[in-house]
Enzyme design. Sequence first.
Site: not given
Length: 245
Positions: A102, A166, A199
Amino acid sequence: MKPIKKASEMSVKELAVYIDYSVLKPEFTEEEIVDLTKDGVKLGCATICINPGYMELCEPYVKDTGTMLCPVTDFPFGTSSTESRVQQIENVAKYDTVKEVDIVANFGWIRAGMYDKVTADLKACAEAAHKYGREIKVIFETDALNEEQVRKTCQCCIEAGADFVKTSTGFLTGYESNGATPEIIKIMMEEVGDKCKVKGSGCIRTREHFLQLIDMGIDRMGVGYKSVPVVLGLNDADKKNTDTY
């Protein structure tokens, strides 16, 4: 992608694979990090999200299991130089136990409309992860952005070759904390289509919310350690926890 069956009909094992188990609080001791990593592995979560400095600490506990590590780089601000960000990714992506990496997008650049810089930076980050066969998730910090900024950043991520978009870090201050609302997830899904996975993270604290996002077709969710048993239906008494991720 929407699941074949309703989330409410899924087993704990089927639900757990949607979870990136968050172990990111800076105050955690090494003992706490190990205990939480073991818990995520026991439950069968997709990954354990950790800070990069704990790779060697956590690696033995995920090796040869169905759970892998997801180091979160340039966290939580996303304001390091591109060179530094790439180096951080390469430092962790080389581990065999890493499933994904990430990275926090520079949301100051996003707010300023500097989308060319955002794209160039994220492309370099994606290439660093892909060099080692790892997917990369880009954290937008959506609570600091408006809808237009979120949509444009989705396009930046697609152009950069990112694998996931995300929502949140869970550590933003100075803004109302909404996290992975159905509304923002819908916007991101609309914008990326089948070009990128989605996400959700931040404020996923109830089983109802967790199941709703799965039924919408979300690909993964970042869930804090206090909320994991709640969303999996393992601890119905703990409905009012205040975990922030």
